[in-house]
Structures are given as C-alpha cells and as structure tokens.
Scaffold this motif. Sequence first.
Motif, PDB file in Angstrom:
ATOM      1  N   LEU A   7       0.829  -1.208   0.000  1.00  0.00           N
ATOM      2  CA  LEU A   7       0.000   0.000   0.000  1.00  0.00           C
ATOM      3  C   LEU A   7       0.863   1.258   0.000  1.00  0.00           C
ATOM      4  CD1 LEU A   7      -2.737  -1.038   2.614  1.00  0.00           C
ATOM      5  CD2 LEU A   7      -3.023  -0.808   0.135  1.00  0.00           C
ATOM      6  N   LEU A   8       1.944   1.240   0.799  1.00  0.00           N
ATOM      7  CA  LEU A   8       2.820   2.416   0.891  1.00  0.00           C
ATOM      8  C   LEU A   8       3.567   2.666  -0.414  1.00  0.00           C
ATOM      9  CD1 LEU A   8       4.301   1.797   4.486  1.00  0.00           C
ATOM     10  CD2 LEU A   8       2.683   3.603   3.841  1.00  0.00           C
ATOM     11  N   LEU A   9       3.813   1.573  -1.161  1.00  0.00           N
ATOM     12  CA  LEU A   9       4.599   1.694  -2.396  1.00  0.00           C
ATOM     13  C   LEU A   9       3.747   1.534  -3.650  1.00  0.00           C
ATOM     14  CD1 LEU A   9       7.673  -0.413  -1.213  1.00  0.00           C
ATOM     15  CD2 LEU A   9       7.669   2.050  -1.653  1.00  0.00           C
ATOM     16  N   SER A  10       2.431   1.782  -3.495  1.00  0.00           N
ATOM     17  CA  SER A  10       1.528   1.463  -4.610  1.00  0.00           C
ATOM     18  C   SER A  10       1.820   2.286  -5.876  1.00  0.00           C
ATOM     19  CB  SER A  10       0.069   1.617  -4.178  1.00  0.00           C
ATOM     20  OG  SER A  10      -0.161   2.961  -3.813  1.00  0.00           O
ATOM     21  N   LYS A  11       2.522   3.417  -5.708  1.00  0.00           N
ATOM     22  CA  LYS A  11       2.814   4.239  -6.889  1.00  0.00           C
ATOM     23  C   LYS A  11       4.110   3.821  -7.593  1.00  0.00           C
ATOM     24  CE  LYS A  11       0.009   8.081  -5.523  1.00  0.00           C
ATOM     25  NZ  LYS A  11      -0.069   9.081  -4.455  1.00  0.00           N
ATOM     26  N   ASN A  12       4.877   2.978  -6.946  1.00  0.00           N
ATOM     27  CA  ASN A  12       6.123   2.484  -7.526  1.00  0.00           C
ATOM     28  C   ASN A  12       5.829   1.148  -8.230  1.00  0.00           C
ATOM     29  OD1 ASN A  12       8.570   1.112  -7.901  1.00  0.00           O
ATOM     30  ND2 ASN A  12       9.549   2.207  -6.208  1.00  0.00           N
ATOM     31  N   LYS A  13       5.564   1.240  -9.541  1.00  0.00           N
ATOM     32  CA  LYS A  13       5.041   0.092 -10.284  1.00  0.00           C
ATOM     33  C   LYS A  13       5.825  -1.206 -10.088  1.00  0.00           C
ATOM     34  CE  LYS A  13       2.212   1.914 -14.006  1.00  0.00           C
ATOM     35  NZ  LYS A  13       2.077   2.147 -15.438  1.00  0.00           N
ATOM     36  N   LYS A  14       7.148  -1.079 -10.160  1.00  0.00           N
ATOM     37  CA  LYS A  14       8.005  -2.267 -10.103  1.00  0.00           C
ATOM     38  C   LYS A  14       7.939  -2.929  -8.723  1.00  0.00           C
ATOM     39  CE  LYS A  14      12.686  -3.354 -11.254  1.00  0.00           C
ATOM     40  NZ  LYS A  14      14.035  -2.777 -11.405  1.00  0.00           N
ATOM     41  N   LYS A  15       8.082  -2.103  -7.710  1.00  0.00           N
ATOM     42  CA  LYS A  15       8.073  -2.623  -6.336  1.00  0.00           C
ATOM     43  C   LYS A  15       6.676  -3.149  -5.979  1.00  0.00           C
ATOM     44  CE  LYS A  15      12.293  -1.238  -5.398  1.00  0.00           C
ATOM     45  NZ  LYS A  15      12.960   0.053  -5.237  1.00  0.00           N
ATOM     46  N   TYR A  16       5.654  -2.397  -6.420  1.00  0.00           N
ATOM     47  CA  TYR A  16       4.279  -2.801  -6.126  1.00  0.00           C
ATOM     48  C   TYR A  16       3.976  -4.173  -6.714  1.00  0.00           C
ATOM     49  CZ  TYR A  16      -0.813  -2.728  -5.822  1.00  0.00           C
ATOM     50  OH  TYR A  16      -2.125  -3.055  -5.548  1.00  0.00           O
ATOM     51  N   LYS A  17       4.501  -4.386  -7.911  1.00  0.00           N
ATOM     52  CA  LYS A  17       4.270  -5.673  -8.587  1.00  0.00           C
ATOM     53  C   LYS A  17       4.818  -6.836  -7.749  1.00  0.00           C
ATOM     54  CE  LYS A  17       4.683  -7.935 -12.980  1.00  0.00           C
ATOM     55  NZ  LYS A  17       5.508  -8.152 -14.165  1.00  0.00           N
ATOM     56  N   VAL A  18       5.976  -6.621  -7.128  1.00  0.00           N
ATOM     57  CA  VAL A  18       6.582  -7.662  -6.292  1.00  0.00           C
ATOM     58  C   VAL A  18       5.757  -7.893  -5.014  1.00  0.00           C
ATOM     59  CG1 VAL A  18       8.642  -8.290  -4.943  1.00  0.00           C
ATOM     60  CG2 VAL A  18       8.888  -7.075  -7.133  1.00  0.00           C
ATOM     61  N   LEU A  19       5.257  -6.773  -4.444  1.00  0.00           N
ATOM     62  CA  LEU A  19       4.636  -6.867  -3.116  1.00  0.00           C
ATOM     63  C   LEU A  19       3.137  -7.167  -3.121  1.00  0.00           C
ATOM     64  CD1 LEU A  19       6.447  -3.857  -1.385  1.00  0.00           C
ATOM     65  CD2 LEU A  19       6.929  -6.301  -1.061  1.00  0.00           C
ATOM     66  N   LYS A  20       2.470  -6.829  -4.221  1.00  0.00           N
ATOM     67  CA  LYS A  20       1.000  -6.872  -4.148  1.00  0.00           C
ATOM     68  C   LYS A  20       0.439  -8.275  -3.946  1.00  0.00           C
ATOM     69  CE  LYS A  20      -1.284  -7.472  -8.551  1.00  0.00           C
ATOM     70  NZ  LYS A  20      -2.244  -7.012  -9.519  1.00  0.00           N
ATOM     71  N   LYS A  21       1.185  -9.293  -4.387  1.00  0.00           N
ATOM     72  CA  LYS A  21       0.660 -10.661  -4.174  1.00  0.00           C
ATOM     73  C   LYS A  21       0.480 -10.981  -2.680  1.00  0.00           C
ATOM     74  CE  LYS A  21       5.151 -12.935  -4.439  1.00  0.00           C
ATOM     75  NZ  LYS A  21       6.152 -13.376  -5.391  1.00  0.00           N
ATOM     76  N   PHE A  22       1.323 -10.376  -1.841  1.00  0.00           N
ATOM     77  CA  PHE A  22       1.199 -10.619  -0.397  1.00  0.00           C
ATOM     78  C   PHE A  22      -0.056  -9.941   0.169  1.00  0.00           C
ATOM     79  CE2 PHE A  22       5.737 -10.843  -1.406  1.00  0.00           C
ATOM     80  CZ  PHE A  22       6.025 -12.121  -0.962  1.00  0.00           C
ATOM     81  N   LEU A  23      -0.399  -8.789  -0.418  1.00  0.00           N
ATOM     82  CA  LEU A  23      -1.599  -8.070   0.013  1.00  0.00           C
ATOM     83  C   LEU A  23      -2.868  -8.711  -0.548  1.00  0.00           C
ATOM     84  CD1 LEU A  23      -2.851  -5.500   1.364  1.00  0.00           C
ATOM     85  CD2 LEU A  23      -2.520  -4.322  -0.819  1.00  0.00           C
ATOM     86  N   HIS A  24      -2.815  -9.063  -1.832  1.00  0.00           N
ATOM     87  CA  HIS A  24      -4.025  -9.556  -2.501  1.00  0.00           C
ATOM     88  C   HIS A  24      -4.282 -11.044  -2.264  1.00  0.00           C
ATOM     89  CE1 HIS A  24      -4.452  -6.151  -5.715  1.00  0.00           C
ATOM     90  NE2 HIS A  24      -3.992  -5.683  -4.572  1.00  0.00           N
ATOM     91  N   MET A  25      -3.220 -11.810  -2.106  1.00  0.00           N
ATOM     92  CA  MET A  25      -3.413 -13.259  -1.996  1.00  0.00           C
ATOM     93  C   MET A  25      -2.594 -13.877  -0.858  1.00  0.00           C
ATOM     94  SD  MET A  25      -3.863 -14.335  -5.999  1.00  0.00           S
ATOM     95  CE  MET A  25      -4.448 -15.968  -5.549  1.00  0.00           C
ATOM     96  N   PRO A  26      -2.946 -13.524   0.377  1.00  0.00           N
ATOM     97  CA  PRO A  26      -2.208 -14.074   1.528  1.00  0.00           C
ATOM     98  C   PRO A  26      -2.409 -15.593   1.638  1.00  0.00           C
ATOM     99  CG  PRO A  26      -4.226 -12.998   2.273  1.00  0.00           C
ATOM    100  CD  PRO A  26      -4.088 -12.691   0.807  1.00  0.00           C
ATOM    101  N   THR A  27      -1.418 -16.244   2.229  1.00  0.00           N
ATOM    102  CA  THR A  27      -1.491 -17.702   2.413  1.00  0.00           C
ATOM    103  C   THR A  27      -1.970 -18.033   3.822  1.00  0.00           C
ATOM    104  OG1 THR A  27       0.386 -17.953   0.933  1.00  0.00           O
ATOM    105  CG2 THR A  27      -0.132 -19.843   2.339  1.00  0.00           C
ATOM    106  N   PRO A  28      -3.164 -18.621   3.940  1.00  0.00           N
ATOM    107  CA  PRO A  28      -3.581 -19.025   5.288  1.00  0.00           C
ATOM    108  C   PRO A  28      -2.716 -20.188   5.757  1.00  0.00           C
ATOM    109  CG  PRO A  28      -5.236 -19.687   3.653  1.00  0.00           C
ATOM    110  CD  PRO A  28      -4.179 -18.925   2.917  1.00  0.00           C
ATOM    111  N   ARG A  29      -2.159 -20.098   6.962  1.00  0.00           N
ATOM    112  CA  ARG A  29      -1.148 -21.067   7.422  1.00  0.00           C
ATOM    113  C   ARG A  29      -1.777 -22.282   8.111  1.00  0.00           C
ATOM    114  NH1 ARG A  29       3.134 -20.063   4.328  1.00  0.00           N
ATOM    115  NH2 ARG A  29       3.928 -17.924   4.565  1.00  0.00           N
ATOM    116  N   ILE A  30      -2.646 -22.942   7.359  1.00  0.00           N
ATOM    117  CA  ILE A  30      -3.401 -24.085   7.908  1.00  0.00           C
ATOM    118  C   ILE A  30      -2.466 -25.193   8.417  1.00  0.00           C
ATOM    119  CG2 ILE A  30      -5.110 -25.863   7.391  1.00  0.00           C
ATOM    120  CD1 ILE A  30      -6.314 -23.111   7.210  1.00  0.00           C
ATOM    121  N   SER A  31      -1.541 -25.646   7.572  1.00  0.00           N
ATOM    122  CA  SER A  31      -0.708 -26.801   7.949  1.00  0.00           C
ATOM    123  C   SER A  31       0.151 -26.480   9.164  1.00  0.00           C
ATOM    124  CB  SER A  31       0.223 -27.193   6.798  1.00  0.00           C
ATOM    125  OG  SER A  31      -0.519 -27.355   5.629  1.00  0.00           O
ATOM    126  N   ILE A  32       0.727 -25.283   9.160  1.00  0.00           N
ATOM    127  CA  ILE A  32       1.571 -24.918  10.299  1.00  0.00           C
ATOM    128  C   ILE A  32       0.727 -24.775  11.564  1.00  0.00           C
ATOM    129  CG2 ILE A  32       3.146 -23.161  11.243  1.00  0.00           C
ATOM    130  CD1 ILE A  32       4.186 -22.715   8.408  1.00  0.00           C
TER     131      ILE A  32
END
Lengths: 315, 315
Positions: free
Chosen positions: B167-192
């Motif tokens: 969210l903080l880097l949403s205007k930085n296209k390159k960095k946002y592309k790397v980070l947005k998957k963590f925001l949009h598609m978090p992994t629920p830690r069921i097995s752990i």
Amino acid sequence: MIKNESDILAYIQKNINTTSKNVIKSIGDDCAVIKLSTNKSLVITTDTSLLGPHFTKNYSPYEIGYKCLATNLSDIAAMGCKPKYLLMAITIPKLTDAWIKSFYKGINQLIKKHDLTLIGGDTNKGPLSISFQVIGVNNKKILYRKGAKINDDIYVTGKIGMARAALLLSKNKKKYKVLKKFLHMPTPRISIGLAISNIANCCIDISDGLAKDLQTLMSQSKKGADVFIEKIPTHHVVKKTLTRNKYLEALIEGGEDYELCFTSSKKNRNKIKSLSLKYKTPITIIGTVTKSEIKYLDNGNMIKLNLKGFDHFSK
Amino acid sequence: MIKNESDILAYIQKNINTTSKNVIKSIGDDCAVIKLSTNKSLVITTDTSLLGPHFTKNYSPYEIGYKCLATNLSDIAAMGCKPKYLLMAITIPKLTDAWIKSFYKGINQLIKKHDLTLIGGDTNKGPLSISFQVIGVNNKKILYRKGAKINDDIYVTGKIGMARAALLLSKNKKKYKVLKKFLHMPTPRISIGLAISNIANCCIDISDGLAKDLQTLMSQSKKGADVFIEKIPTHHVVKKTLTRNKYLEALIEGGEDYELCFTSSKKNRNKIKSLSLKYKTPITIIGTVTKSEIKYLDNGNMIKLNLKGFDHFSK
C-alpha cells in the motif's frame, strides 16, 4: 451465461465441491446438515438482509434486528430443528447509540425467547447489511424439502398473505397498521417445527410465496398437489379489503409470512389438531399431495395462475 | 455511548447471552469453539469483506474471492484447527458472467487446496459484500489467544510487513508488482497451525498488525513481551525501499499478512525448526514473553512506538 440466482447455483454445483463425508444435506434446502453421530446432526443456515429487498426505511432498528434473525430462525424451524448458536456479520453506515441499542434489543428478543447463544461475529462500516448464521441441532427427525407422499395432507401454520397485503395496502394507514406487524415481525415457528418433525414428511418455510415454495416441495419430492384456495387461512383484513386478483397475489404469491408449509399422512390429523391447540396456532389443511402437477382449485373450480418466482437479479 | 467496535462488543457482552453449556469459547478469539465430545470440537468464524476496507478496485474478482476466503481460513489456522465446511452470503451489484466465474475460481483455488466443502449460502443484489462462515475441527489441542507463559519464545510464520508496504509503495510500479501478491493473496497457514497446535501456548493471525495482535495475545495471557525488531523477518524490498519510519509502520503496524504469531516453550525450538523445514516456510523467533509490559528493542535499543489500532469506525 450467468443471468440469475439459479445460474449461480448451477455454476457452483458444477464447479465447486459441495458434498463430502458427513454432509447429509448441502446447498438446496433451508439449511445444510452435518452429521455428528448416528442420531445427532447440526443444521446451519445463513441469510443476508438488506435495505430494499428485506426491509425498508419505515422499519425501526428494533424491527430490522428482529426480522433479520427471525428469517434465519425460520429456516431452522423448517428443518424441524432447535436453533442453538448464532454468529452475525454486520455492516453499518455509522454508529448511532440509539440505533445500535434498539437493533440489538430486537435481536435479543428472539435470543431470549429461544434461549440462543451469540458466539461470534464481525462488524464493519459500509452500506447496511446484516448476515446471520444460525446453527441448530435436531431433536428427532430432520425435515427436508423432499419426502412428500401421495395423499399426504398439505398444511400451513398460522395465517398467510398478510406480509404481501401489508405492502399492497401500505397507503391505507388503518389497514397497514393492522398488517405491518406480520411483515416486520414474523414469528419463526420453532416449537411447531420441532413438534411435527417426526410426523411430517417434508417441510419448507413460506418465504418466497406459497406457490413457489410448494412448487419446491413438490418438485423435490417428485409429486404434485391439489390446493384448495378457499381453505388457505388468512387475516380477515386481507380477505375483506383486497380485490380478487390482489387477494390471490397476497395469498399465493406473497411470501415473507415465514409460516411453515408441510405434508403429513392423513393418519396424523388428530395429532396435528392437538399440536394446533397446544401451540394456540392454526395448523390448516390446504390441499392434498397428488401424483403430479400442481392444481389450484377455488371451491372446486380450477384457477389458472400466472405467477412469477422472485429472483434478486430479475428486472 | 457506543462510538466504536469495542463499545459494540461491550454492549453485546453486557446485554446479550454469549455463553452456554458446550460453548468453550465465545466472542473474543479468532473463532468460537463448540464442544462436541471429550476431544472433538467445532471452531467457527465469520468475516465480511467490503470494497474499501478489505479490497480495492485494483483487485481482480479472482483475488477478491481468494482473499475473502483466505482471511477466514486464517482464523481457523490461528486456532490450530482444520477448516472443513464453508457457507457464503454474498451481495453483488450486478451479474457479469466473467466476474462471477473469476470470483468463484479464486474461492475454488482454496476450496480445492484445503479439501473444503461449500455447504450453503445466500445471494443478494446490492453493494458488493462477501461474508464467509468457515467451520473447522480440531486435530489436537485448540489454540487460543491466551496461554502465553513467561520465557516462551515468540514466533511469526513467513515474513511480515509486505501487505502494508504494498500500500505504501503502490505508486512504484516495479516494487508494487513484487509486493501486491502478499496483500491480494495471503497464504492461510493451515498446515503450520495444525502442526504447532500441541506445542504452542497461544496463537493469533496477524490481521491487525503485529503490535495490536501481540498486544491482544499478551493482554489475554496477562503477560508482557520483549520484541527484537531486527529479528522480524520481512521481504528484502520492504527493507531496502522504505524510510525508517515507514519501515517500522509496515513491520509493526501493518497487518493483513495473515501470518501466525504464537508463543512456545524454549524446549520446542528444534521441533519448530523441523516444522519450518518441512513446510518450507520461515518460522522465526522475534521475542520473549515477559512478566508484564511490551517492549520493542532494535539491536538492544528501546524504541518508543506511537501506534494506533485499526477501528472501522474511527476517523
């Protein structure tokens, strides 16, 4: 192409896993059913209520809270089960002290009456939307939409048609005052649902109108029905005030009365009569289950109805 | 006066029945817990996701479906339990074939991965709102927010801070592309969550930010904590790109990474190391449970944080 609710359902049933071990009933009845042990199951339902389709600006917050929970409890009643636990996910536009307190008082009326426990929820800010999830347990048999047998009597609890009549007569202040309580504060038929659970063959709550809900019962049971319009119990204001067409609309297409519609063998007539006395609630025979086709008869004359089912996405 | 979410909760707890026989945990943890038999319980959670607070217009319908379910599954993971059944109440403004299909595909990715069963739901027309209810079962012990013991290690799974950094880097296209998957598609830690359920003493998922969630763990456990900021694992882009203040904001106040934060006795360090290897996921010690007070230390220097908790109704 996905154009309406049925298309969404069909898409889900084709593409998403809806069955597994211990899931006795999945999507397609008033509640889902999960088997816990030989005789014990959980029934679960969820429903969202919104400004517009489910309540309007002339509902008090008390009535909104009450009705949203009542409609969910009615789904548990239709399965012949006892509601136990409750979760609620609510979205509200702003926090007003008076609104919140009145809203929860409406909910609490039913929580107290039915000895429920509120075990969880989620609160968000946004357009008003109230989703309840109710979890119940069976006492005896669980009632499903399928199971009607030929020659079964078809019953409805209470009186029907008042909810739609309230909408049709909303400009008539005096009549509206009499009828609106049925629209705003329906009674979920928990006790009767439990009491009939071992003698009824199938059951549904009349939320979408008698015609649509009876159609669901009969199509899931692969049966037909003769319905005797003159026997359908309603409030005298509905009978006296509405024109013939509006009267039939209120009675047969109306919905939102949240009464139970069920079928039971003729041999159970006396038992059901005593239940009606015990619970001080009319439980009336309005028809007979037949081999196929649903016919509406008015004092012996066949009536051709032109009914539309309700779909949130139809225009 | 009811001014925020906590006031609503307080009102409910004072006025509405939230406990009963067999309700082991009611309102106030990641899930409610209902006891079925000596060793078997059900855990239940509900969460609503809305356009604005939970997802924005740059989420694809696939991501909306995925994230709404993932956040609910994360609550089950935080209890150390296995999700089983799913209900969903959705309100959508209009039916678009492509939107609906993509949305359900996002949901179905998690349904397939975790072998879930969709058993019920409700569909309405209105402002976009998605409420899931997930029901899970325990394998071993159920984890609660309370239970931390003095000298326990404090762990986090995975890496944190990326969701807020996106969210903080949403205007930085390159960095946002790397980070947005963590925001949009978090992994629920069921097995752990399941794997640590008999060695962790308490657990929460980091949805509201490490500071707020750790505070919850420690206040419910009546303990304190020393947190070593330099040990908190994050993505190298977060570390390299953000200014010092923004970096701390992402790491400690961020939330929405849906990683687990739990405590466990020092004697379990080797077991937890092997779980980390087994699940190919970092599980990092970031602090120690103390008698009272939560302190944040950066390479030994105490840091004074000025953190606000998130409230949907605060301005």
